[in-house]
Design an enzyme around this catalytic site. Structure first.
Site, PDB file in Angstrom:
ATOM      1  N   ARG A   1      23.475 -19.232  89.519  1.00 36.04           N
ATOM      2  CA  ARG A   1      23.182 -17.881  90.024  1.00 36.04           C
ATOM      3  C   ARG A   1      23.789 -17.651  91.402  1.00 36.04           C
ATOM      4  O   ARG A   1      24.183 -16.522  91.723  1.00 36.04           O
ATOM      5  CB  ARG A   1      21.677 -17.654  90.070  1.00 36.04           C
TER       6      ARG A   1
ATOM      7  N   LYS B   1       9.366 -15.213  70.172  1.00 33.36           N
ATOM      8  CA  LYS B   1       8.530 -14.098  69.706  1.00 33.36           C
ATOM      9  C   LYS B   1       9.293 -12.863  69.227  1.00 33.36           C
ATOM     10  O   LYS B   1      10.231 -12.429  69.865  1.00 33.36           O
ATOM     11  CB  LYS B   1       7.622 -13.665  70.849  1.00 33.36           C
TER      12      LYS B   1
ATOM     13  N   GLY C   1      17.353 -16.875  79.064  1.00 32.88           N
ATOM     14  CA  GLY C   1      17.258 -18.116  79.833  1.00 32.88           C
ATOM     15  C   GLY C   1      17.381 -19.365  78.977  1.00 32.88           C
ATOM     16  O   GLY C   1      18.136 -20.289  79.299  1.00 32.88           O
TER      17      GLY C   1
ATOM     18  N   GLY D   1      15.426 -10.524  80.954  1.00 27.73           N
ATOM     19  CA  GLY D   1      14.771  -9.249  80.674  1.00 27.73           C
ATOM     20  C   GLY D   1      15.689  -8.056  80.913  1.00 27.73           C
ATOM     21  O   GLY D   1      15.702  -7.098  80.138  1.00 27.73           O
TER      22      GLY D   1
HETATM   23  P1  ADP Z   1      15.527 -16.827  75.525  1.00 29.56           P
HETATM   24  O1  ADP Z   1      14.977 -17.391  76.807  1.00 29.56           O
HETATM   25  O2  ADP Z   1      16.908 -17.338  75.229  1.00 29.56           O
HETATM   26  O3  ADP Z   1      15.417 -15.341  75.448  1.00 29.56           O
HETATM   27  P2  ADP Z   1      13.030 -17.258  74.154  1.00 29.56           P
HETATM   28  O4  ADP Z   1      12.366 -17.429  75.476  1.00 29.56           O
HETATM   29  O5  ADP Z   1      12.715 -16.053  73.384  1.00 29.56           O
HETATM   30  O6  ADP Z   1      14.625 -17.404  74.337  1.00 29.56           O
HETATM   31  O7  ADP Z   1      12.669 -18.495  73.213  1.00 29.56           O
HETATM   32  C1  ADP Z   1      13.001 -19.813  73.519  1.00 29.56           C
HETATM   33  C2  ADP Z   1      11.958 -20.765  73.036  1.00 29.56           C
HETATM   34  O8  ADP Z   1      11.687 -20.589  71.664  1.00 29.56           O
HETATM   35  C3  ADP Z   1      12.404 -22.211  73.190  1.00 29.56           C
HETATM   36  O9  ADP Z   1      11.587 -22.842  74.143  1.00 29.56           O
HETATM   37  C4  ADP Z   1      12.231 -22.807  71.807  1.00 29.56           C
HETATM   38  O10 ADP Z   1      11.654 -24.099  71.825  1.00 29.56           O
HETATM   39  C5  ADP Z   1      11.294 -21.832  71.144  1.00 29.56           C
HETATM   40  N1  ADP Z   1      11.427 -21.863  69.688  1.00 29.56           N
HETATM   41  C6  ADP Z   1      12.530 -21.703  68.960  1.00 29.56           C
HETATM   42  N2  ADP Z   1      12.283 -21.847  67.645  1.00 29.56           N
HETATM   43  C7  ADP Z   1      10.973 -22.127  67.540  1.00 29.56           C
HETATM   44  C8  ADP Z   1      10.097 -22.408  66.433  1.00 29.56           C
HETATM   45  N3  ADP Z   1      10.551 -22.420  65.197  1.00 29.56           N
HETATM   46  N4  ADP Z   1       8.806 -22.643  66.701  1.00 29.56           N
HETATM   47  C9  ADP Z   1       8.354 -22.630  67.982  1.00 29.56           C
HETATM   48  N5  ADP Z   1       9.115 -22.367  69.055  1.00 29.56           N
HETATM   49  C10 ADP Z   1      10.419 -22.135  68.837  1.00 29.56           C
HETATM   50 MG    MG Z   2      12.957 -17.770  77.455  1.00 31.67          MG
END
Ligand code: ADP
Ligand code: MG
Length: 394
Positions: free
Chosen positions: A36, A196, A352, A375
């Site tokens: 960053r 989610k 992230g 976000g």
């Molecule tokens: P990003 O930060 O890239 O937007 P998210 O924060 O939405 O991604 O999600 C990342 C998290 O989702 C990771 O910590 C990963 O372990 C979790 N994850 C991915 N697949 C699963 C799953 N099938 N069950 C539970 N957690 C999961």
């Molecule tokens: Mg995340």
């Protein structure tokens, strides 16, 4: 971008207040990932080279009042290292010490103020606090893309008092993400995963209007699978989003979007490195087991779609990539995105954890663009105006 940038204002000899996103990971007083800080260099170096007095400000973490371990001194050190130049740091944001430090600055000097969130008025967008900040400078530059979806004093408030323009990082982020929405090379493929559905509803809605293919993986796919009537055992489920997922599947059909859900899954009884893992078809997840990665058949289908894309957006890991035996889906999809990029596709990665995954596989230099804002990237892709961008001079 339809906003003025640092190129459009005279900064020579001026005090220029730059909001950066130096919210970096720090361990034992040392910055462990300087990406960053590096991302802000083009703006900082431009300002130095054009004779500005560069006053930087950022938040770090979520302090409650002043917390010594969240002071920005390690960040000042990191910036000095990557800049190859002295960076002065003051221990307050506004106040006599900050004013005195600014008064002493010469053209080309760089000063870093203390963590903005030590003052609770920052997050409240308090007008007095914003006015004091703005009082330190002649011009304001927003280069904190990752914080520009928040209406805080240092992002929105200051723009009321002095001319406000965009820095190069902000400009690049907004231009890249907007061109993805406006005129992407087709096919446009979106890969969405992560934990989610509820975090990504705005983006799913938007993508159903514009993408050619939508690949769903990660924890969020299980609410979709549940909506299709599958038993998902104890996989991640958002009960109150089942109806939403059912509607999204229907909407994809109506709009001729190829929406893909996994056909096989890696399951286990617990999230741990040495628990037994099995590959099963989506129809065979037993009670007591949970889905933690996409399976090999799904990987092969998803890889094919990704490699056929000419614009690819990826947000959200395909599985629990932090644990090796559940990381294959994420790694293979990341590699397919890189292969497509090498074949001429434009690839954009945000989020992230998705960026952490890219770094884990040493692929972050091999995609076209890595968005620094989690976000903020999602909100922009949803089609929302970011408050921090809205207040800049047009
Ligand atoms: P990003 O930060 O890239 O937007 P998210 O924060 O939405 O991604 O999600 C990342 C998290 O989702 C990771 O910590 C990963 O372990 C979790 N994850 C991915 N697949 C699963 C799953 N099938 N069950 C539970 N957690 C999961
Ligand atoms: Mg995340």
């Amino acid at each position: 971008m339809e906003k003025k940038t640092v190129r459009d204002v005279d900064v020579h000899g001026k005090r220029v207040l730059v909001r950066v996103d130096f919210n970096v990971p720090i361990s034992n007083g040392v910055v462990t990932d300087n990406s960053r800080v590096k991302a802000a260099l083009p703006t900082i170096e431009y300002l130095i080279n054009h004779g500005a007095k560069v006053i930087l400000m950022s938040h770090l973490g979520r302090p409650k009042g002043v917390e010594d371990k969240l002071r920005l001194d390690p960040v000042a050190q990191t910036l000095a290292d990557v800049l190859g130049k002295e960076v002065e740091k003051v221990d307050e944001t506004i106040g006599p010490e900050a004013k005195e430090a600014v008064d002493k600055m010469k053209s080309g000097d760089v000063l870093l103020l203390e963590n903005l969130r030590f003052d609770e008025r920052e997050k409240k967008n308090d007008p007095e606090f914003a006015k004091e900040l703005a009082g330190l400078a002649d011009v304001y530059v927003d280069d904190a893309f990752g914080a520009s979806h928040r209406a805080h004093a240092s992002i929105v408030g200051v723009a009321r008092y002095i001319p406000a323009v965009a820095g190069f990082l902000l400009e690049k982020e907004v231009d890249t993400l907007e061109s993805l929405l406006k005129n992407p090379k087709r096919p446009l493929v979106a890969v969405l995963g992560g934990s989610k559905v509820s975090d990504k509803i705005g983006v799913i809605d938007k993508f159903l209007d514009i993408v050619d293919s939508l690949l769903i993986g990660g924890g969020m796919c299980f609410t979709f699978l549940k909506a299709q009537g599958y038993n998902i055992g104890k996989s991640l489920l958002e009960e109150d989003k089942i109806d939403y997922c059912r509607d999204a599947i229907k909407k994809a059909q109506e709009k001729n979007v190829n929406m893909y859900l996994p056909s096989d899954i890696v399951i286990a009884q617990e999230i741990s490195p040495d628990t037994e893992a099995r590959v099963v078809s989506v129809g065979s997840i037993s009670d007591g087991w949970m889905g933690l990665d996409i399976g090999p058949d799904t990987i092969s289908v998803y890889r094919g779609v990704v490699r056929g894309g000419r614009t690819i957006f990826w947000n959200g890991p395909m599985g629990v990539f932090e644990i090796d035996q559940f990381s294959r889906g994420t790694e293979e999809i990341a590699k397919a995105i890189v292969e497509a990029t090498q074949a001429g596709a434009t690839s954009v990665v945000g989020g992230g954890d998705s960026i952490a995954a890219l770094k884990k596989y040493h692929l972050e230099e091999k995609v076209s663009f890595v968005s620094t804002g989690g976000g903020a990237s999602l909100e922009l892709l949803e089609g929302k105006q970011l408050p921090g961008v809205e207040v800049l001079l047009a």
